[in-house]
Write a protein that holds these residues in place. Structure first.
Motif, short mmCIF file in Angstrom:
data_model
loop_
_atom_site.label_atom_id
_atom_site.label_comp_id
_atom_site.label_asym_id
_atom_site.label_seq_id
_atom_site.Cartn_x
_atom_site.Cartn_y
_atom_site.Cartn_z
N LEU A 181 -6.58 -4.09 -10.11
CA LEU A 181 -4.45 -4.24 -9.33
C LEU A 181 -3.32 -4.71 -9.93
CD1 LEU A 181 -6.59 -2.05 -6.63
CD2 LEU A 181 -5.32 -1.10 -8.90
N SER A 182 -2.47 -4.50 -10.68
CA SER A 182 -1.20 -5.62 -10.10
C SER A 182 -0.99 -6.25 -9.28
CB SER A 182 0.17 -4.67 -11.25
OG SER A 182 0.10 -3.82 -10.46
N THR A 183 -0.45 -6.49 -9.43
CA THR A 183 0.35 -7.73 -8.07
C THR A 183 1.63 -6.43 -7.39
OG1 THR A 183 0.72 -10.04 -8.90
CG2 THR A 183 2.29 -8.83 -7.45
N THR A 184 2.11 -5.34 -8.92
CA THR A 184 2.91 -4.17 -7.63
C THR A 184 2.06 -3.33 -7.46
OG1 THR A 184 4.60 -4.51 -9.67
CG2 THR A 184 4.53 -2.61 -8.19
N ASP A 185 1.00 -3.47 -7.54
CA ASP A 185 0.24 -2.34 -7.15
C ASP A 185 -0.54 -3.32 -5.14
OD1 ASP A 185 -0.77 -0.76 -8.95
OD2 ASP A 185 -1.80 -1.70 -9.86
N MET A 186 -0.81 -4.31 -5.22
CA MET A 186 -1.12 -5.31 -4.65
C MET A 186 0.06 -5.00 -3.62
SD MET A 186 -0.31 -8.31 -2.43
CE MET A 186 0.04 -9.57 -3.94
N VAL A 187 0.91 -4.93 -3.50
CA VAL A 187 2.31 -5.15 -2.85
C VAL A 187 2.40 -3.15 -2.50
CG1 VAL A 187 4.29 -5.33 -2.40
CG2 VAL A 187 3.06 -6.68 -3.65
N ALA A 188 2.09 -2.72 -2.85
CA ALA A 188 2.94 -1.08 -2.19
C ALA A 188 1.10 -1.03 -1.63
CB ALA A 188 2.83 0.16 -4.24
N LEU A 189 0.16 -1.27 -1.51
CA LEU A 189 -1.60 -1.06 -1.06
C LEU A 189 -1.41 -1.76 0.03
CD1 LEU A 189 -4.09 -1.33 -4.09
CD2 LEU A 189 -3.25 1.77 -2.64
N SER A 190 -0.63 -2.91 0.57
CA SER A 190 -0.53 -3.37 1.21
C SER A 190 0.41 -2.55 2.28
CB SER A 190 0.56 -4.27 1.25
OG SER A 190 -0.20 -5.80 0.52
N GLY A 191 0.98 -1.84 2.42
CA GLY A 191 2.32 -0.90 2.97
C GLY A 191 1.72 0.36 3.71
N ALA A 192 0.03 0.14 3.22
CA ALA A 192 -0.88 0.86 4.04
C ALA A 192 -1.00 0.30 5.77
CB ALA A 192 -2.17 1.42 3.65
N HIS A 246 3.11 6.14 12.32
CA HIS A 246 4.35 7.17 11.28
C HIS A 246 4.00 6.21 9.82
CE1 HIS A 246 6.99 10.25 9.89
NE2 HIS A 246 7.79 9.11 9.13
N PHE A 247 3.50 6.88 8.71
CA PHE A 247 4.20 5.84 7.73
C PHE A 247 5.04 6.57 7.08
CE2 PHE A 247 3.02 5.72 3.00
CZ PHE A 247 1.50 5.21 2.68
N ASP A 248 5.55 5.38 6.88
CA ASP A 248 6.54 5.06 6.28
C ASP A 248 7.31 3.56 5.89
OD1 ASP A 248 7.28 3.30 8.60
OD2 ASP A 248 8.36 5.01 9.81
N ASN A 249 8.20 2.75 5.75
CA ASN A 249 8.58 1.47 4.70
C ASN A 249 8.83 0.66 6.11
OD1 ASN A 249 11.36 3.01 5.12
ND2 ASN A 249 12.22 1.60 3.34
N ASN A 250 8.39 1.03 7.02
CA ASN A 250 9.01 -0.20 8.21
C ASN A 250 8.01 -1.57 8.52
OD1 ASN A 250 11.18 0.87 9.79
ND2 ASN A 250 10.34 2.05 11.23
N TYR A 251 6.54 -1.35 7.14
CA TYR A 251 6.20 -2.67 7.57
C TYR A 251 6.68 -3.69 6.59
CZ TYR A 251 2.22 -5.61 5.11
OH TYR A 251 1.54 -6.24 4.51
N TYR A 252 7.88 -2.94 5.98
CA TYR A 252 8.24 -4.39 4.70
C TYR A 252 9.92 -4.67 6.18
CZ TYR A 252 5.07 -2.52 0.92
OH TYR A 252 4.11 -1.35 0.51
N LYS A 253 9.91 -3.61 6.50
CA LYS A 253 11.29 -4.46 6.66
C LYS A 253 10.89 -5.39 7.88
CE LYS A 253 13.67 0.04 6.62
NZ LYS A 253 14.16 1.46 7.51
#
Length: 320
Positions: A181-192, A246-253
């Motif tokens: 898995l790539s670094t992008t995959d890692m950052v995206a999956l962390s969004g779980a 709720h599954f959203d992008n608040n984790y990154y914020k």
């Protein structure tokens, strides 16, 4: 001369087939004839479980992650200990942490009733992970299926392969790279981590000892997580402060604002190579969703058992 060339061609073809077979046999329509009601059967049980406890969606998604990172997506995580092997449930990353096994049991029972002996526990984990994301408001995707179930499990592999919350950015990148898995995959999956909760023992050190953390956020989390390791270890806090169900992008914020709950969360935005991607996901939810889908499909392709390998378990907790 011609016959020897033909042999070379045939051998080359067989090599290509064998190299590509691990993923080639996974298809999105694998059970369309053998178990046409599979998706609706799985989703009804997942929906019911999440209706009872919203946190369960995150727990079911996490089961898939913790399974795939240990010898591939083969449902080895679901196996109870036996006299011949110690399973993965008591490995440090899983002990007192992974949950939802009884929901998988319920799904397996319902699926066995609909189409006995057809659907693997490994595929049930893959479908359940997707359904959990969708039910909690996240994106959907077509799940690749055709995995078979492992006949053994490895506590040591679970201990060594599942990245702990203490990992640095470079350790996280390496851990995911080891799974293809790539670094992008890692950052995206962390969004779980936009859903679910974590135990005090997994973020205590961060809220008391780290400096790259919002002061008021740390103070809030300390209220339910004492500094002493003698108490409160299992007290829970939401991984996403705003919308933990709720599954959203608040984790990154949150991470951008130094409100990542665990050390590994904040590592994604600590001046390293992933800062820009975290910024992108924090402001562009559709980009996060698309990268998350790609990463989930890619993770589901990790070393599946197919063909005559493994088995279709009747009971997800034990081999046939």
């Amino acid at each position: 001369m011609a016959s020897s060339s033909m042999v070379v061609l045939v051998v080359g073809y067989l090599l290509l087939v064998s190299l590509g077979s691990s993923n080639a046999q996974l298809t999105t329509n694998f059970y369309s004839n053998s178990c046409p009601n599979l998706y609706s059967t799985v989703k009804s049980v997942v929906q019911s479980a999440i209706n009872k406890e919203a946190r369960m969606g995150a727990s079911l998604l996490r089961l898939f992650f913790h399974d795939c990172f240990v010898n591939g997506c083969d449902a080895s995580l679901l196996l109870d200990d036996t006299s011949s092997f110690t399973g993965e449930k008591t490995a440090q990353p899983n002990l007192g942490s992974v949950r939802g096994f009884e929901v998988i049991d319920q799904i397996k029972t319902a699926v066995e009733k609909a189409c006995p002996g057809i659907v693997s526990c490994a595929d049930i984990l893959a479908i359940t992970a997707r359904d959990s994301v969708v039910i909690l408001g996240g994106p959907t995707w077509n799940v690749k299926l055709g995995r078979r179930d492992a006949k053994t499990a490895s506590k040591s592999a679970a201990t060594n392969n599942i990245p702990p919350p203490t990992f640095s950015l470079s350790q996280l990148i390496s851990s995911f790279a080891n799974q293809g898995l790539s670094t992008t995959d890692m950052v995206a999956l962390s969004g779980a981590h936009t859903i679910g909760q974590a135990r005090c023992t997994n973020f205590r050190s961060r809220i008391y000892n780290e400096s790259n953390i919002d002061a008021s956020f740390a103070q809030t989390r300390r209220a339910n997580c004492p500094s002493s390791t003698n108490s409160g270890n299992n007290n829970l806090a939401p991984l996403d402060l705003q919308t933990p169900t709720h599954f959203d992008n608040n984790y990154y914020k949150n991470v951008v604002n130094q409100k990542g709950l665990m050390h590994s969360d904040q590592q994604l935005f600590s001046g390293g190579s992933t800062n820009a991607l975290v910024q992108t996901y924090s402001s562009n939810p559709s980009r996060f969703n698309s990268d998350f889908i790609s990463a989930m499909i890619k993770m589901g392709d990790i070393k599946p058992l197919t063909g005559s390998n493994g088995e279709i378990r009747k009971n997800c907790r034990k081999t046939n």
